[in-house]
Design a protein around this motif. Structure first.
Motif, short mmCIF file in Angstrom:
data_model
loop_
_atom_site.label_atom_id
_atom_site.label_comp_id
_atom_site.label_asym_id
_atom_site.label_seq_id
_atom_site.Cartn_x
_atom_site.Cartn_y
_atom_site.Cartn_z
N CYS A 25 0.81 -1.23 0.00
CA CYS A 25 0.00 0.00 0.00
C CYS A 25 0.84 1.27 0.00
CB CYS A 25 -0.91 0.03 1.23
SG CYS A 25 -2.13 -1.28 1.31
N ARG A 28 0.65 4.12 -2.50
CA ARG A 28 -0.67 4.73 -2.67
C ARG A 28 -1.07 5.58 -1.47
NH1 ARG A 28 -4.40 -0.20 -4.90
NH2 ARG A 28 -5.90 1.49 -5.10
N LEU A 29 -0.15 5.75 -0.52
CA LEU A 29 -0.50 6.45 0.72
C LEU A 29 0.17 7.80 0.88
CD1 LEU A 29 -0.37 3.45 3.25
CD2 LEU A 29 -2.36 4.36 2.03
N TYR A 91 -9.64 2.37 3.78
CA TYR A 91 -10.31 2.26 2.49
C TYR A 91 -9.33 1.84 1.40
CZ TYR A 91 -12.87 3.77 -1.70
OH TYR A 91 -13.49 3.82 -2.92
N ARG A 92 -8.17 2.47 1.36
CA ARG A 92 -7.18 2.14 0.33
C ARG A 92 -6.58 0.76 0.56
NH1 ARG A 92 -4.38 6.77 -3.00
NH2 ARG A 92 -5.32 5.39 -4.54
N ASN A 95 -8.95 -1.78 -0.71
CA ASN A 95 -8.93 -1.85 -2.18
C ASN A 95 -7.70 -2.57 -2.70
OD1 ASN A 95 -11.39 -0.57 -2.60
ND2 ASN A 95 -10.50 1.47 -2.59
N ASP A 102 -8.57 2.68 -7.17
CA ASP A 102 -9.20 3.85 -6.56
C ASP A 102 -8.26 5.03 -6.74
OD1 ASP A 102 -7.16 3.46 -4.77
OD2 ASP A 102 -8.42 3.19 -3.01
N SER A 103 -8.65 6.15 -6.20
CA SER A 103 -7.82 7.35 -6.29
C SER A 103 -7.75 8.01 -4.93
CB SER A 103 -8.42 8.34 -7.30
OG SER A 103 -9.69 8.81 -6.87
N PHE A 104 -6.83 8.96 -4.81
CA PHE A 104 -6.67 9.67 -3.55
C PHE A 104 -7.96 10.41 -3.19
CE2 PHE A 104 -5.66 13.86 -1.64
CZ PHE A 104 -5.23 13.42 -0.40
N ALA A 107 -10.54 8.08 -1.82
CA ALA A 107 -10.22 7.65 -0.46
C ALA A 107 -10.61 8.72 0.55
CB ALA A 107 -8.74 7.32 -0.35
#
Length: 254
Positions: A25, A28-29, A91-92, A95, A102-104, A107
């Motif tokens: 993750c 994506r964070l 949430y991310r 996913n 998904d996207s920022f 989220a």
């Protein structure tokens, strides 16, 4: 790549899976990291402003200045807003686990959507553990851990605040000691880091250095805190497997 087990796992495997989930993750964070950094640093700096100076007489230090009330209110708002990126983290992660794109912005929207239920649950959570600690230490410790999965139930299962707390307590009940052991390992590491940073702050006890060290500690928290959410996600999944009867099935199959 499968990150979660299909049957109840050992403590070592849960810790290993949590590290893998956090790594998967991580890229994506960054947006959530940035928001947490701003909120953590703002909270720390406001807290420093609210603390009385060392030269303040003890009798005056015990009294809360009326002019600090707006600052205290602002601090409470900032602390409450941290639940938005916390929910966005879960949430991310969910996913990533389920291989959904998904996207920022999606989220953060999910974080705000969960905020009313999260705020209610957080308030009830604080009331419950405070009452637990006032009555006896043991009930406070039990509730602190058994109610902590409420945010996962809100974000992943869509439960309301009160139902999420009840579901969390039911989920952990019967596996409290095991859950406590799983969280103790990284918590000891984090406490050691905080102790080292606190010792360094005491050694460099000037106003400017104290502010700098507070900022540094908060930046470290930004990267370490999401790992606990990854660990919580894996343990949340494992507890659900155990409650669903998979634990019994796996034992009978051996």
């Amino acid at each position: 790549m499968r990150l979660l087990a299909t049957e109840p796992a050992s403590i070592a495997k849960i810790l290993d899976a949590s590290i893998k989930l956090y790594s998967a993750c991580f890229s994506r964070l960054w947006g959530i990291f940035s928001i947490l950094a701003a909120l953590f640093i703002a909270t720390s700096l406001i807290t420093l402003q609210l603390q009385p100076s060392p030269s303040t007489p003890p009798t005056e230090a015990m009294a809360f200045p009326g002019e600090h009330l707006p600052l205290l209110g602002f601090l409470i708002v900032i602390i409450a807003l941290t639940f938005v990126p916390y929910a966005a983290l879960i949430y991310r992660m969910d996913n990533v686990i389920n291989e959904r794109e998904d996207s920022f912005s999606e989220a953060i929207t999910a974080g705000f959507r969960a905020f009313p239920s999260t705020f209610l649950a957080a308030f009830l959570y604080m009331v419950a553990i405070i009452v637990g600690y006032i009555l006896l230490l043991v009930p406070g410790l039990i509730l602190t851990l058994s109610l902590m999965f409420y945010l996962y139930f809100i974000v992943i299962d869509g439960l309301g605040g009160y139902r999420a707390l009840r579901a969390s307590h039911s989920l952990v009940w019967g596996h409290w000691w095991r859950t406590a052991t799983i969280f103790t390992v990284p918590m000891v590491i984090w406490m050691a880091v905080l102790f080292a940073m606190g010792f360094l702050m005491a050694f460099l006890a000037t106003a400017d250095n104290q502010v700098l060290m507070q900022i540094l500690m908060n930046l470290l928290s930004v990267f370490f805190m999401p790992y606990f959410f990854a660990l919580g996600y894996v343990q949340f999944h494992d507890l659900k497997l155990r409650k669903s009867g998979s634990d019994l099935a796996s034992r009978l199959g051996r």
